[in-house]
Design a protein around this motif. Structure first.
Motif, PDB file in Angstrom:
ATOM      1  N   LEU A 158       0.834  -1.199   0.000  1.00 59.30           N
ATOM      2  CA  LEU A 158       0.000   0.000   0.000  1.00 59.30           C
ATOM      3  C   LEU A 158       0.871   1.253   0.000  1.00 59.30           C
ATOM      4  O   LEU A 158       0.595   2.206  -0.747  1.00 59.30           O
ATOM      5  N   ALA A 159       1.918   1.283   0.795  1.00 62.37           N
ATOM      6  CA  ALA A 159       2.788   2.458   0.865  1.00 62.37           C
ATOM      7  C   ALA A 159       3.453   2.742  -0.475  1.00 62.37           C
ATOM      8  O   ALA A 159       3.493   3.896  -0.937  1.00 62.37           O
ATOM      9  N   THR A 160       3.979   1.721  -1.143  1.00 58.50           N
ATOM     10  CA  THR A 160       4.665   1.940  -2.411  1.00 58.50           C
ATOM     11  C   THR A 160       3.696   2.329  -3.514  1.00 58.50           C
ATOM     12  O   THR A 160       4.033   3.119  -4.395  1.00 58.50           O
ATOM     13  N   VAL A 161       2.482   1.797  -3.461  1.00 53.33           N
ATOM     14  CA  VAL A 161       1.464   2.192  -4.452  1.00 53.33           C
ATOM     15  C   VAL A 161       1.087   3.660  -4.261  1.00 53.33           C
ATOM     16  O   VAL A 161       0.989   4.428  -5.225  1.00 53.33           O
ATOM     17  N   LEU A 162       0.881   4.081  -3.024  1.00 53.64           N
ATOM     18  CA  LEU A 162       0.489   5.462  -2.754  1.00 53.64           C
ATOM     19  C   LEU A 162       1.595   6.446  -3.123  1.00 53.64           C
ATOM     20  O   LEU A 162       1.340   7.494  -3.729  1.00 53.64           O
ATOM     21  N   ALA A 163       2.844   6.126  -2.763  1.00 54.29           N
ATOM     22  CA  ALA A 163       3.951   7.048  -3.033  1.00 54.29           C
ATOM     23  C   ALA A 163       4.281   7.107  -4.514  1.00 54.29           C
ATOM     24  O   ALA A 163       4.633   8.164  -5.042  1.00 54.29           O
ATOM     25  N   GLY A 164       4.167   5.996  -5.212  1.00 54.44           N
ATOM     26  CA  GLY A 164       4.496   5.950  -6.626  1.00 54.44           C
ATOM     27  C   GLY A 164       5.993   6.076  -6.864  1.00 54.44           C
ATOM     28  O   GLY A 164       6.747   6.587  -6.033  1.00 54.44           O
ATOM     29  N   TRP A 223       5.017  -2.862  12.986  1.00 57.60           N
ATOM     30  CA  TRP A 223       5.797  -2.436  11.829  1.00 57.60           C
ATOM     31  C   TRP A 223       5.013  -1.410  11.014  1.00 57.60           C
ATOM     32  O   TRP A 223       3.812  -1.548  10.812  1.00 57.60           O
ATOM     33  N   ALA A 224       5.730  -0.391  10.537  1.00 55.84           N
ATOM     34  CA  ALA A 224       5.148   0.623   9.662  1.00 55.84           C
ATOM     35  C   ALA A 224       6.073   0.808   8.456  1.00 55.84           C
ATOM     36  O   ALA A 224       7.232   0.360   8.464  1.00 55.84           O
ATOM     37  N   TYR A 225       5.557   1.479   7.433  1.00 48.44           N
ATOM     38  CA  TYR A 225       6.308   1.656   6.192  1.00 48.44           C
ATOM     39  C   TYR A 225       6.243   3.099   5.736  1.00 48.44           C
ATOM     40  O   TYR A 225       5.170   3.717   5.760  1.00 48.44           O
ATOM     41  N   VAL A 226       7.404   3.624   5.338  1.00 50.55           N
ATOM     42  CA  VAL A 226       7.521   4.981   4.822  1.00 50.55           C
ATOM     43  C   VAL A 226       8.067   4.868   3.405  1.00 50.55           C
ATOM     44  O   VAL A 226       9.245   4.539   3.207  1.00 50.55           O
ATOM     45  N   ALA A 227       7.216   5.108   2.414  1.00 54.64           N
ATOM     46  CA  ALA A 227       7.621   5.052   1.012  1.00 54.64           C
ATOM     47  C   ALA A 227       7.743   6.473   0.481  1.00 54.64           C
ATOM     48  O   ALA A 227       6.895   7.321   0.763  1.00 54.64           O
ATOM     49  N   VAL A 228       8.799   6.724  -0.283  1.00 51.86           N
ATOM     50  CA  VAL A 228       9.116   8.069  -0.759  1.00 51.86           C
ATOM     51  C   VAL A 228       9.197   8.052  -2.273  1.00 51.86           C
ATOM     52  O   VAL A 228       9.949   7.243  -2.849  1.00 51.86           O
ATOM     53  N   GLY A 229       8.444   8.918  -2.917  1.00 56.40           N
ATOM     54  CA  GLY A 229       8.435   8.958  -4.370  1.00 56.40           C
ATOM     55  C   GLY A 229       9.792   9.330  -4.947  1.00 56.40           C
ATOM     56  O   GLY A 229      10.403  10.323  -4.555  1.00 56.40           O
TER      57      GLY A 229
END
Length: 333
Positions: A45-51, A117-123
């Motif tokens: 979900l994080a990687t999809v949202l950040a793109g 656990w949480a995830y921080v995805a950065v475009g």
């Protein structure tokens, strides 16, 4: 990386902060752990949202903070985790959230009453070169380890208001189990016990495995010729207390494996904390596949959350004056 570049710094990193992608596919045949996210649903979900990224920071229960040098697009996911922005503005959100962290602002991520656990995805982030075809970090071997003292280049982002999203995972109900390769070594009454009695997560848990405590699961014997281990396999040593093997598991093991946690239910298990109690239930392959497909679809098509309430910090971060205040033309004198 095209366009303007920003940078993201990790503030005071800790041992539970790593970078993960989907893991080193096909490397276990060479004795290399696969690694990858502990919670594939929130990671996806994080990687999809950040793109524009296939990897993300995995943040453990110790939390983490990030400082932006230039605007960056960030998605944060993780059950129970809170997100706070400080610097040019002050605002608080709950994950999952997609936002723009502006130049000079700090994003702090902290756990709440639940979640591990949480995830921080950065475009557009550049984590550096892959190791054996993957960006995933294995804390035990050092594969993919990074210098968190240096900034990470990212594609600069245009400003956008924060958007909250629905969490795709329902955390209710027992954890689904599929038969393990040595299930036949456990009497039927033992298999029934495993699916009917509660088990407690002990303090002995990390990215390699979770040790459980409950009614002993006695096998015909507890030593076998070592064979391959898939993620979610539950092996049972001689003391009868099961161990759920996770992302950084060893490629092989010599204890019988009574069950395998269904792919769709692994995140529900790994998000539990020491002392939590879990229950299991045997399911069939059709149900396991259906659950997996449903979750994958929810991750591919995130649903924005309709806000029922706004915090004062959320409102203070916005200009709510223009276009709202003033007499209606129909009532002008």
């Amino acid at each position: 990386m095209s366009g303007k570049t920003s940078r993201l710094r990790v503030v005071q990193p800790n041992h539970l902060l790593t970078v993960q992608d989907r893991g080193r596919q096909g490397a276990m045949r060479y004795g290399v752990s696969q690694s990858g996210p502990m919670d594939w649903v929130r990671f996806t979900l994080a990687t999809v949202l950040a793109g524009d990224t296939s990897a993300a920071f995995e943040v453990g229960i110790a939390g983490a903070s990030f400082f932006a040098e230039g605007p960056v697009r960030i998605a944060v996911t993780g059950p129970g985790f809170g997100v706070r922005i400080s610097g040019g503005r002050t605002a608080s959100f709950e994950a999952p959230v997609l936002l723009t962290l502006e130049d000079g602002e700090t994003l702090s991520l902290s756990p709440g009453a639940t979640g591990m656990w949480a995830y921080v995805a950065v475009g557009g982030i550049d984590f550096g070169p892959p190791v054996l075809g993957s960006l995933a970090t294995n804390a035990r071997t050092g594969l993919g380890a990074r210098d968190f003292g240096r900034p990470f280049p990212c594609t600069a982002a245009a400003h956008a208001d924060p958007v909250l999203y629905e969490d795709p995972l329902d955390d209710g109900g027992p954890i689904g189990l599929l038969p393990g390769p040595q299930q036949h070594m456990f009497p039927e009454e033992v298999r029934r016990t495993f699916a009917s009695e509660p088990y407690r997560l002990t303090d002995a848990l990390d990215r390699m495995g979770y040790r459980l405590e409950g009614p002993p699961l006695k096998a015909v014997r507890h030593d076998i010729i070592s064979d391959g281990i898939v993620e979610g396999a539950i092996q049972v040593p001689g003391n009868g207390q099961p161990i759920v093997l996770c992302a950084d598991r060893a490629p092989t093991g010599g204890y019988p494996k009574i069950a395998i946690v269904a792919n769709a239910d692994r995140p529900r298990l790994t998000q539990h904390r020491p002392g939590d109690t879990v229950r299991f239930a045997w399911i069939d392959e059709d149900e396991a596949r259906a659950r997996r497909r449903t979750l994958a679809e929810r991750c591919r098509h995130p649903i924005p959350r309709i806000r029922a309430a706004f915090t004062s910090e959320f409102l203070a971060a916005r200009n709510l004056i223009g276009g709202v205040w003033g007499p209606s033309p129909a009532h002008e004198d």
